[in-house]
Design a protein around this motif. Structure first.
Motif, PDB file in Angstrom:
ATOM      1  N   VAL A  69       5.116   4.206   1.905  1.00  0.00           N
ATOM      2  CA  VAL A  69       5.547   2.717   1.281  1.00  0.00           C
ATOM      3  C   VAL A  69       4.963   1.677   2.236  1.00  0.00           C
ATOM      4  O   VAL A  69       6.023   1.875   2.793  1.00  0.00           O
ATOM      5  CB  VAL A  69       6.426   2.184   0.166  1.00  0.00           C
ATOM      6  N   PHE A  70       3.787   0.711   2.580  1.00  0.00           N
ATOM      7  CA  PHE A  70       3.910  -0.226   3.460  1.00  0.00           C
ATOM      8  C   PHE A  70       4.097  -1.981   2.828  1.00  0.00           C
ATOM      9  O   PHE A  70       3.549  -1.446   2.298  1.00  0.00           O
ATOM     10  CB  PHE A  70       2.613   0.069   4.255  1.00  0.00           C
ATOM     11  N   ALA A  71       4.380  -2.240   3.857  1.00  0.00           N
ATOM     12  CA  ALA A  71       4.163  -3.956   3.520  1.00  0.00           C
ATOM     13  C   ALA A  71       4.831  -4.943   4.392  1.00  0.00           C
ATOM     14  O   ALA A  71       5.763  -4.360   5.349  1.00  0.00           O
ATOM     15  CB  ALA A  71       5.211  -4.181   2.076  1.00  0.00           C
ATOM     16  N   GLY A  72       4.503  -5.995   4.420  1.00  0.00           N
ATOM     17  CA  GLY A  72       5.340  -7.145   5.548  1.00  0.00           C
ATOM     18  C   GLY A  72       6.183  -7.395   4.688  1.00  0.00           C
ATOM     19  O   GLY A  72       5.847  -7.845   3.172  1.00  0.00           O
ATOM     20  N   ASP A  73       6.947  -8.533   5.563  1.00  0.00           N
ATOM     21  CA  ASP A  73       7.869  -9.551   4.574  1.00  0.00           C
ATOM     22  C   ASP A  73       7.195 -10.717   4.867  1.00  0.00           C
ATOM     23  O   ASP A  73       6.226 -11.076   5.672  1.00  0.00           O
ATOM     24  CB  ASP A  73       9.416  -9.019   5.172  1.00  0.00           C
ATOM     25  N   ALA A  74       7.880 -11.822   4.354  1.00  0.00           N
ATOM     26  CA  ALA A  74       7.408 -13.351   4.898  1.00  0.00           C
ATOM     27  C   ALA A  74       7.594 -13.617   5.944  1.00  0.00           C
ATOM     28  O   ALA A  74       6.981 -14.856   6.386  1.00  0.00           O
ATOM     29  CB  ALA A  74       8.351 -13.511   4.128  1.00  0.00           C
ATOM     30  N   SER A  75       8.030 -13.197   7.006  1.00  0.00           N
ATOM     31  CA  SER A  75       7.699 -13.086   8.503  1.00  0.00           C
ATOM     32  C   SER A  75       6.906 -12.160   9.564  1.00  0.00           C
ATOM     33  O   SER A  75       6.644 -12.425  10.536  1.00  0.00           O
ATOM     34  CB  SER A  75       9.257 -13.250   9.775  1.00  0.00           C
ATOM     35  N   ASP A  76       6.300 -11.377   8.326  1.00  0.00           N
ATOM     36  CA  ASP A  76       5.442 -10.493   8.606  1.00  0.00           C
ATOM     37  C   ASP A  76       6.375  -9.230   9.609  1.00  0.00           C
ATOM     38  O   ASP A  76       4.852  -8.700  10.484  1.00  0.00           O
ATOM     39  CB  ASP A  76       4.214 -11.194  10.056  1.00  0.00           C
ATOM     40  N   ARG A  77       7.627  -9.235   9.502  1.00  0.00           N
ATOM     41  CA  ARG A  77       7.749  -7.746  10.014  1.00  0.00           C
ATOM     42  C   ARG A  77       6.970  -6.558   8.843  1.00  0.00           C
ATOM     43  O   ARG A  77       7.464  -6.635   7.506  1.00  0.00           O
ATOM     44  CB  ARG A  77       9.554  -8.016  10.049  1.00  0.00           C
TER      45      ARG A  77
ATOM     46  N   ALA B 218       0.247  -1.098  -0.116  1.00  0.00           N
ATOM     47  CA  ALA B 218      -0.319  -0.030  -0.085  1.00  0.00           C
ATOM     48  C   ALA B 218       0.956   0.735  -0.007  1.00  0.00           C
ATOM     49  O   ALA B 218       2.134   1.321  -0.026  1.00  0.00           O
ATOM     50  CB  ALA B 218      -1.043  -0.157   1.144  1.00  0.00           C
ATOM     51  N   ALA B 219       0.263   2.139  -0.778  1.00  0.00           N
ATOM     52  CA  ALA B 219       1.216   3.372  -0.285  1.00  0.00           C
ATOM     53  C   ALA B 219       0.588   4.558  -0.324  1.00  0.00           C
ATOM     54  O   ALA B 219      -1.328   5.092  -0.806  1.00  0.00           O
ATOM     55  CB  ALA B 219       2.293   3.711  -1.306  1.00  0.00           C
ATOM     56  N   ASP B 220       0.700   6.029   0.469  1.00  0.00           N
ATOM     57  CA  ASP B 220       0.214   7.334   0.455  1.00  0.00           C
ATOM     58  C   ASP B 220       1.499   7.844  -0.526  1.00  0.00           C
ATOM     59  O   ASP B 220       2.692   7.904  -1.106  1.00  0.00           O
ATOM     60  CB  ASP B 220       0.135   7.476   1.477  1.00  0.00           C
TER      61      ASP B 220
END
Length: 383
Positions: A286-294, A280-282
């Motif tokens: 820019v926002f995201a989780g990685d494979a470990s949910d960090r 997601a972005a504004d």
């Protein structure tokens, strides 16, 4: 695999095949496998913003790849059994329900009037306010939701070929077949509008297409595939993407998060990071989780890390939604988390039916809507 005469062989991987390849790539046997990390316990939270469930609606069985399509005040959902449902976003009232005639392989796309889905029989089926108006056979499997825009229906196959149909009568307008031999994932890719350009994920590249002719306006490489096996070389773009002005940001599966200036057709930045959910972005982050949910927030202007949070590690986070002063994630226990966009601090937590939140939260006006694996739709209004 799919093969078309006169066209290069294109490869795509199912989630199950990726798991098998990953097992073969490690030294430890996969008969028992490593113990799955336990979800990080949730901290006690005194809500810092107000919000509540304003409606919920049980719609039916869904696929893990089912996504909500929002246009104006209409939320459209394609269900596992081939049903297509439209709800009023303000109240949850069912506006119409239709049947595609077969189980679905791709979620619904809609512009509020026309809705399109793809069946496991490789047919795109289009409805006008719930009335089926046409269906057409496709050349390959589809898992990415169709895009309905400008009285056209755009469909993207797992081979990343894009096809355009006239939304009114189903007339095929053009087919754009990518060059080369991209290794792609049987997971929804990027297919989204940008001004008068159609953006399409093609392997590790984001392509800008002319929606009238299907010609390529630009191609930008977001990640460089590397490694010695198929899993390590897989860098297919996955949806959803995020947009802020002229910049569109996307994730390359287990490889990178990057942003593209879609007006110029140029890469703004790309950062190496694992993960398989969209972004997601504004205008700032820019926002995201990685494979470990960090969870990480990057600065939109240059890709520098603004903040990172490990509060939700291994909680099975959904793709995020940027909404006002918050960024919103769902998790595998049915919680919806509202975090501060500025520093990632938890602001509000609301529980649904205890089933995993699938896809990404979506927004319609002041209402935020999520879908659970149990087939229920929940709508919230934070204040």
């Amino acid at each position: 695999m799919t093969h078309r005469q006169g066209k290069p062989l294109r490869r795509w991987l199912t989630v199950q095949r990726i798991a098998a390849l990953a097992c073969s790539a490690v030294l430890l046997g996969c008969s028992s496998g490593p113990e799955k990390p336990k979800p990080t316990p949730l901290e006690e939270l005194a809500p810092k913003i107000a919000g509540k469930v304003v409606w919920n609606q049980r719609v039916g069985s869904v696929n893990p790849t089912t996504l909500l399509a929002v246009s104006g005040d209409v939320v459209t959902i394609g269900l596992k059994d081939g049903s297509v449902v439209a709800l009023e976003s303000e109240t949850g009232r069912e506006l119409w329900r239709a049947d595609a005639g077969a189980r679905l392989s791709a979620a619904a796309g809609s512009d509020g009037r026309f809705a399109a889905v793809v069946t496991e029989n490789n047919e795109v089926v289009t409805f006008d306010q719930g009335k089926q108006i046409w269906r057409a056979r496709l050349g390959s499997k589809v898992v990415t939701p169709p895009l309905v825009a400008g009285e056209r229906v755009f469909v993207q196959g797992v081979d990343r070929a894009a096809v355009a149909f006239d939304a009114l009568d189903g007339r095929k307008l053009w087919v754009q077949q990518p060059q080369g031999d991209p290794l792609t994932l049987a997971q929804p890719s990027v297919l989204m509008p940008f001004k008068d350009t159609l953006l399409s994920g093609q392997g590790a590249k984001l392509a800008g297409l002319d929606p009238l002719l299907g010609t390529v306006r630009f191609e930008v490489t977001v990640a460089s595939p590397r490694g010695t096996n198929e899993v390590e070389r897989l860098a297919d773009l996955v949806g959803p993407g995020g947009r802020a002005g002229d910049v569109v940001c996307v994730r390359a599966f287990q490889a990178a998060v990057g942003c593209v200036n879609a007006e110029r057709g140029s890469l703004v930045w790309s950062k190496t990071i694992g993960g398989f959910q969209g972004v997601a972005a504004d205008d700032q982050y820019v926002f995201a989780g990685d494979a470990s949910d960090r969870i990480t927030a990057w600065r939109m202007v240059n890709g520098d890390v603004a903040w990172s949070s490990e509060r939700f590690m291994h909680r099975g986070l959904s793709a995020p939604l940027s909404a006002g002063r918050t960024v919103v994630f769902g998790d595998a226990e049915g919680y919806v988390h509202f975090l501060s966009r500025e520093d990632g601090q938890p602001l509000l937590r609301i529980q649904t039916d205890g089933e995993p939140i699938i896809g990404a939260p979506v927004r319609s006006g002041s209402t935020i809507i999520v879908l659970t694996a149990g087939g229920s739709v929940f709508a919230f209004r934070p204040e």
